[in-house]
Design an enzyme around this catalytic site. Structure first.
Site, mmCIF file in Angstrom:
data_model
loop_
_atom_site.group_PDB
_atom_site.id
_atom_site.type_symbol
_atom_site.label_atom_id
_atom_site.label_comp_id
_atom_site.label_asym_id
_atom_site.label_seq_id
_atom_site.Cartn_x
_atom_site.Cartn_y
_atom_site.Cartn_z
ATOM 1 N N GLY A 64 29.570 9.926 -19.047
ATOM 2 C CA GLY A 64 28.901 8.900 -19.101
ATOM 3 C C GLY A 64 29.384 8.200 -18.056
ATOM 4 O O GLY A 64 28.516 7.648 -17.081
ATOM 5 N N ASN A 93 24.122 14.923 -24.479
ATOM 6 C CA ASN A 93 24.515 14.155 -23.204
ATOM 7 C C ASN A 93 23.531 13.363 -22.282
ATOM 8 O O ASN A 93 23.855 12.722 -21.786
ATOM 9 C CB ASN A 93 25.443 15.150 -22.315
ATOM 10 C CG ASN A 93 26.748 15.618 -23.018
ATOM 11 O OD1 ASN A 93 27.222 16.722 -22.582
ATOM 12 N ND2 ASN A 93 27.220 15.002 -23.991
ATOM 13 N N GLN A 95 21.080 11.868 -22.600
ATOM 14 C CA GLN A 95 20.492 10.488 -23.130
ATOM 15 C C GLN A 95 21.196 9.559 -21.872
ATOM 16 O O GLN A 95 20.800 8.282 -21.543
ATOM 17 C CB GLN A 95 20.715 10.239 -24.310
ATOM 18 C CG GLN A 95 21.064 8.726 -24.818
ATOM 19 C CD GLN A 95 22.418 8.238 -25.000
ATOM 20 O OE1 GLN A 95 23.371 8.752 -24.587
ATOM 21 N NE2 GLN A 95 22.444 7.049 -25.711
ATOM 22 N N ARG A 96 22.447 9.820 -21.295
ATOM 23 C CA ARG A 96 23.210 8.833 -20.541
ATOM 24 C C ARG A 96 23.702 9.779 -19.288
ATOM 25 O O ARG A 96 24.010 8.980 -18.190
ATOM 26 C CB ARG A 96 24.240 7.952 -21.073
ATOM 27 C CG ARG A 96 25.047 9.136 -21.767
ATOM 28 C CD ARG A 96 26.010 8.314 -22.994
ATOM 29 N NE ARG A 96 27.090 9.340 -23.396
ATOM 30 C CZ ARG A 96 26.879 10.327 -24.198
ATOM 31 N NH1 ARG A 96 25.274 10.396 -24.671
ATOM 32 N NH2 ARG A 96 27.620 11.178 -24.742
ATOM 33 N N LYS A 109 29.827 21.303 -17.045
ATOM 34 C CA LYS A 109 29.518 19.849 -16.313
ATOM 35 C C LYS A 109 29.844 19.777 -14.949
ATOM 36 O O LYS A 109 29.319 19.553 -14.035
ATOM 37 C CB LYS A 109 30.074 18.760 -17.206
ATOM 38 C CG LYS A 109 29.614 18.450 -18.263
ATOM 39 C CD LYS A 109 30.142 17.146 -18.946
ATOM 40 C CE LYS A 109 29.259 16.846 -20.381
ATOM 41 N NZ LYS A 109 30.249 15.558 -21.032
ATOM 42 N N CYS A 211 32.590 7.100 -28.828
ATOM 43 C CA CYS A 211 31.024 6.849 -28.715
ATOM 44 C C CYS A 211 30.373 8.084 -29.277
ATOM 45 O O CYS A 211 29.185 7.733 -30.027
ATOM 46 C CB CYS A 211 30.773 7.104 -27.120
ATOM 47 S SG CYS A 211 31.229 5.814 -26.084
ATOM 48 N N CYS A 362 43.764 -8.433 -38.824
ATOM 49 C CA CYS A 362 43.344 -7.966 -37.316
ATOM 50 C C CYS A 362 41.822 -8.202 -37.496
ATOM 51 O O CYS A 362 41.169 -9.072 -37.804
ATOM 52 C CB CYS A 362 43.909 -6.566 -37.287
ATOM 53 S SG CYS A 362 43.224 -5.325 -38.562
#
Ligand code: ZN
Length: 397
Positions: A64, A93, A95-96, A109, A211, A362
Site C-alpha cells: 500500500g 491488494n 483495492q489500494r 509483487k 490492516c 489505556c
C-alpha cells in the site's frame, strides 16, 4: 540542509554525504524533456534533477505505501530504487496497491512493481530483493542506499528498519496507516529522534490490529505513501523543512492534519547517549510475537467507565493512572489521570501508594491489564483495570 535551506551551514555539508557521490552525470535530451517541469523550478533545476538521478532509495515493501513511493520516486527520476518484498499479489491488494494490475494476481509483487516502474520511467534502475527483511540481511541491504522508506505494516520489521537505519546513520522515512488514519515522520537519529524515541516499547502482541484485520480505506496509503515520497525527494534535494522531529497525523474521515513535536530521548536504547542496542536483535521476540500466541488468562480486577465516573462524582478518593504513550495522552485524556506509560511502570512504581485505590487505564484496556497484573505481582491489592479504557470512557461517560 535538513532544517532550513540556509546556505553553507554545517548541516548542508552533511547532506552532501547523504547522496552517493558519483561523477556528475548529464541528462539526455529525453530526460531533459521528461523532467522539464522539475527543471524549470528553482528548487530543483538541473542540480536537483542530477541529485535525484544519483540518489539510491530503498523501499521496504511493494504494498500500500510502497505503491505511491515507488511510482512517484520513479516518475521523479530517482536513479536507483531498491525494493524489498517477498509476497505475491493477492486479489485483495488491488483495492489500494495500484502498482499491481488485475492480471498481476499471483505474480511476485517485485516483478509486477518492476514492470510498472519500467513502463513509467525506463531510466530508473530497480534492484529487487526477494526476501523477508531480517536482522541477518538488513544491514547488508541498507548499506548501499542513501535513504530508506518504510512501507511495512508490522512492528518487528518497523523496529528492525529503525535500528538498522540508526546503526548505519541513514534517514528512515516512515509512514503507517490504519482504517482512516495515517502517520508520517522522518526518523533520522543524526538530526532528531528515531522511532524508538517515540515508541520505546512495541504494543503488546495482538493489541494493534493489522490492516488485514481492521481494514484500510484504499486511498489512504496513496496519501500517506505520497507524503513519504515527498519527504524522500526533499531530503535528496536538501530543500524545505523535513518531517524530522515531527509526527504528522492524518485523519482522513474528518480531513484533518495534525502535528506532534517529537523529541530525541537521551535514554533511547538505540540512538540515546548510552545506547544498549548496538547491533540488530531478534525483533519477533522483542515484539513478543514468538511463543506468545496464546496469552495466559489472568484474573485482573476490572471496573467500568460508569463506575469510575460515579466514584469521581461522589468524590471517592482514588488515583487514576494512564499507561498510554505521551502523544496519545496529548490527544485526549481523562481529567485528573496521571500519565505513566506502560514501559515506565516498573521504574516509576514508587510514585504510587499501595494504600490508595488505583484505577489504571489505556486506550482499550489491554495495556492497562498488563500494568495491573504487574502491580498486583508487586503487591498492589486495591487496583483495577478500567474496562475498554478511553474508548469506554468516551462511549459511556
Ligand atoms: Zn531514538
Amino acid at each position: 540542509m535538513f532544517m532550513n535551506s540556509k546556505e553553507t551551514t554545517p548541516k548542508e555539508e552533511k547532506m552532501a554525504t547523504l547522496t552517493t557521490t558519483t561523477p556528475i552525470e548529464q541528462l539526455s535530451n529525453d530526460e531533459i524533456l521528461r523532467y522539464s517541469r522539475h527543471l524549470i523550478m528553482p528548487e530543483v533545476a538541473m542540480e536537483g534533477q542530477l541529485k535525484l538521478k544519483q540518489a539510491k532509495v530503498l523501499c521496504i515493501g511493494a504494498g500500500g505505501l510502497g505503491t505511491p513511493l515507488a511510482l512517484y520516486l520513479a516518475a521523479a527520476g530517482v536513479g536507483t530504487l531498491g525494493i524489498v518484498d517477498f509476497d505475491v499479489v493477492d486479489f485483495t491488494n488491488l483495492q489500494r496497491q495500484i502498482i499491481h494490475d488485475t492480471d498481476d494476481v499471483g505474480r511476485l509483487k517485485l516483478d509486477s512493481a518492476r514492470d510498472t516502474i519500467r513502463d513509467i520511467n525506463p531510466n530508473v534502475e530497480v534492484i529487487p530483493y526477494e526476501t523477508r527483511l531480517t536482522s541477518d540481511n538488513a544491514l547488508d541491504i541498507f548499506r548501499d542506499y542513501d535513504i530508506v522508506a518504510d512501507g511495512t505494516d508490522n512492528f518487528p520489521t518497523r523496529y528492525l528498519v529503525n535500528d538498522a537505519c540508526v546503526l548505519l546513520g541513514k534517514p528512515n522515512v516512515y509512514g503507517s496507516i490504519f482504517r482512516f488514519e495515517g502517520q508520517a515522520s522522518v526518523f533520522y537519529a543524526q538530526e532528531g529522534p528515531c522511532y524508538r524515541c517515540l515508541y520505546p516499547e512495541p504494543p503488546p502482541p495482538g493489541l494493534v490490529p493489522s490492516c488485514a484485520e481492521g481494514g484500510v480505506l484504499g486511498v489512504l496509503p496513496g496519501i500517506v505513501g505520497s507524503l513519504q515520497a515527498l519527504e524522500v525527494i526533499k531530503l535528496i534535494l536538501g530543500k524545505g523543512d523535513p518531517l524530522i522531529g515531527r509526527l504528522l497525523l492524518f485523519d482522513a474521515l474528518h480531513l484533518k492534519f495534525r502535528e506532534l513535536k517529537l523529541r530525541k530521548n537521551p535514554e533511547c536504547p538505540v540512538c540515546g547517549t548510552h545506547p544498549t542496542i548496538t547491533k540488530l536483535i531478534d525483533y519477533e521476540e522483542f515484539c513478543g510475537i514468538r511463543g506468545e500466541e496464546h496469552v495466559p488468562e489472568t484474573k485482573v480486577p476490572e471496573i467500568s467507565a460508569t463506575e469510575v465516573k460515579k466514584m469521581s462524582d461522589e468524590s471517592q478518593p482514588f488515583v487514576l493512572i494512564d499507561v498510554r504513550e505521551p502523544h496519545e495522552y496529548d490527544i485526549c485524556n481523562i481529567p485528573g489521570a496521571k500519565l505513566i506509560p506502560l514501559g515506565e511502570v516498573p521504574k516509576r512504581m514508587h510514585e504510587l501508594n499501595s494504600a490508595d485505590e488505583i484505577v489504571v487505564h489505556c486506550r482499550s484496556g489491554v495495556r492497562s491489564a498488563k500494568a495491573v497484573e504487574f502491580l498486583m505481582q508487586a503487591g498492589f491489592r486495591r487496583i483495577y483495570n478500567l474496562k475498554s479504557g478511553v474508548l469506554a470512557w468516551a462511549r459511556d461517560v
